[in-house]
Design a protein around this motif. Structure first.
Motif: not given
Length: 124
Positions: A26-48
């Motif tokens: 179950r822990t491995q499944k949660k880690v995999k879900e986290f990595f999948v969600k992290r792929r689409g993460y984009r940090p805030p554009d502070f310069n803009r």
């Protein structure tokens, strides 16, 4: 218990309850879900966001005075691509939201896909 290829099996593994045996799975499944969600993460554009506040009359000095940062050089570093720590970043995002009236803040890589108008530009 020893197998022909030299691998060992813990004899107590099969004596544990099923929920204990599959806890790691179950822990491995949660880690995999986290990595999948992290792929689409984009940090805030502070310069803009700094550019947007600049259009509204905010200088780096004024932003640094309002936020809990050491000085205008810190804000200038964010404009050049530096990343603020969590508390300063959250405070800056709240300042940007308050001044622009926009709830969704820009993320890196959204220049062409996400557009908004600052202030009363549509009235001119």
């Amino acid at each position: 218990m020893m197998f022909m290829d030299g691998n060992c099996v813990d004899s107590t593994a099969f004596k544990k309850a099923p929920h204990e045996r599959f806890k790691n799975l179950r822990t491995q499944k949660k880690v995999k879900e986290f990595f999948v969600k992290r792929r689409g993460y984009r940090p805030p554009d502070f310069n803009r966001m700094i550019l947007d506040l600049g259009r509204l009359g905010w200088t780096h000095e004024k932003i640094a005075f309002v936020l809990p940062v050491s000085g205008a050089s810190t804000v200038s570093e964010w404009a050049r691509g530096g990343i603020p720590n969590y508390e300063n970043g959250e405070a800056f995002i709240e300042l940007w939201r308050t001044e622009t009236g926009i709830d969704r803040f820009p993320r890196e890589g959204e220049w062409g896909t996400y557009q908004y108008k600052i202030g009363q530009l549509e009235l001119l």
